[in-house]
Write an enzyme that holds these catalytic residues in place. Structure first.
Site, mmCIF file in Angstrom:
data_model
loop_
_atom_site.group_PDB
_atom_site.id
_atom_site.type_symbol
_atom_site.label_atom_id
_atom_site.label_comp_id
_atom_site.label_asym_id
_atom_site.label_seq_id
_atom_site.Cartn_x
_atom_site.Cartn_y
_atom_site.Cartn_z
ATOM 1 N N GLU A 112 0.826 -1.203 0.000
ATOM 2 C CA GLU A 112 0.000 0.000 0.000
ATOM 3 C C GLU A 112 0.861 1.254 0.000
ATOM 4 O OE1 GLU A 112 -3.276 1.662 3.065
ATOM 5 O OE2 GLU A 112 -3.887 -0.080 1.885
ATOM 6 N N HIS A 143 6.246 -27.176 4.032
ATOM 7 C CA HIS A 143 5.397 -28.259 3.550
ATOM 8 C C HIS A 143 4.274 -27.749 2.651
ATOM 9 C CE1 HIS A 143 7.429 -31.084 6.176
ATOM 10 N NE2 HIS A 143 7.358 -30.171 7.132
ATOM 11 N N LYS A 252 -13.178 3.025 -2.571
ATOM 12 C CA LYS A 252 -14.050 3.451 -1.479
ATOM 13 C C LYS A 252 -14.980 4.572 -1.938
ATOM 14 C CE LYS A 252 -10.741 2.330 2.218
ATOM 15 N NZ LYS A 252 -9.899 2.876 3.308
#
Length: 271
Positions: A112, A143, A252
């Protein structure tokens, strides 16, 4: 919050508000009043130690020459990997489950802040900036995706975080974690030859190692501050602004203006 009107509307009493300067970005806010939740969780003593560790790293960054300046060195490695080695991703690999969520924390801090394609002067830039940052605690990572990191055709930069002492006295388990980390570091750098092409490993994987004596509130504060300063130094080298986030704000704003509802989703899907 900095939005007094919104707090009025929400019904928060003026004496129950914690102010935050409007220049404090959310990803840099743990040191501000936003850290209240952390202070309540770990207590005032440990929270003050957390702040002291960050302050010590601040002073190190401010006063240390570049050749001994940890954030500057880490930033130089980051720029080298992205712009010269053409490695677009960075895997952060802490060898302690207590830092399992650190990669997610750093995703916001790094991407960001430095996910930009325009210079401070407003001009398009042609060089890569923030890496695609990801990762997992080391024992789990071994793994799940270490096979790709060891022998995959796509290469990634790696950052190992190793803690020497167990915070709970589990010395045997801590020694196993350190042994695994050192074995993986050796394998990533040296590799393995031989006649079987399936077992050959070229090695020479680019990596950095951050070693902590112990994981305490103070060392955690220093670690987070290390990454904050590293991101800032990288932004200086790339000539970008690490403190705006207009890309995030765009979505937004569209959400607030549009008033999208589930009916819009149904319409888009034709149902």
């Amino acid at each position: 919050s900095v939005n007094a009107a919104a707090m009025d509307a929400f019904g928060v009493h003026p004496e129950r508000r914690f102010a935050m300067c409007d220049w404090v970005g959310g990803r840099y806010s743990v040191w501000s009043s936003v850290g209240l939740a952390l202070a309540i969780s770990i207590g005032a003593k440990h929270f003050n130690e957390f702040l002291e560790g960050a302050h010590a790293l601040d002073e190190h960054t401010r006063n240390s020459p570049l050749g001994q300046n940890h954030p500057a060195l880490l930033a130089a490695v980051g720029v080298w990997n992205i712009n010269f080695q053409q490695l677009p991703t960075l895997a952060v690999l802490p060898y302690t489950d207590r830092l399992a969520r650190l990669p997610a924390y750093l995703q916001q801090l790094d991407m960001e802040s430095n996910g930009k394609s325009v210079s401070m002067e407003g001009m398009p830039i042609s060089w890569g900036t923030a890496p695609v940052l990801w990762g997992e605690s080391g024992n789990n990572a071994q793994h799940s995706f270490f096979q790709m990191l060891h022998q995959g055709a796509l290469r990634a930069a790696l950052e190992f975080i190793v803690v020497r002492e167990s915070p709970v006295g589990a010395h045997h388990q801590q020694h196993l974690a350190i042994a695994n980390a050192l074995a993986q570091i050796h394998s990533f750098t040296v590799g393995q030859g031989g006649d079987d092409p399936h077992r050959r490993h070229s090695g020479n994987r680019p990596l950095a190692v951050i070693a902590l004596g112990s994981l305490t509130p103070r060392s955690l504060g220093a670690l987070l501050a290390l990454y904050e300063h590293k991101v800032y130094v990288e932004s200086l080298l790339w000539g970008i602004n690490a403190f705006d986030q207009f890309g995030v704000e765009l979505g937004k704003k569209h959400c607030g203006r549009s008033g999208y509802t589930t009916a819009d989703l149904s319409k888009a899907l034709g149902v």
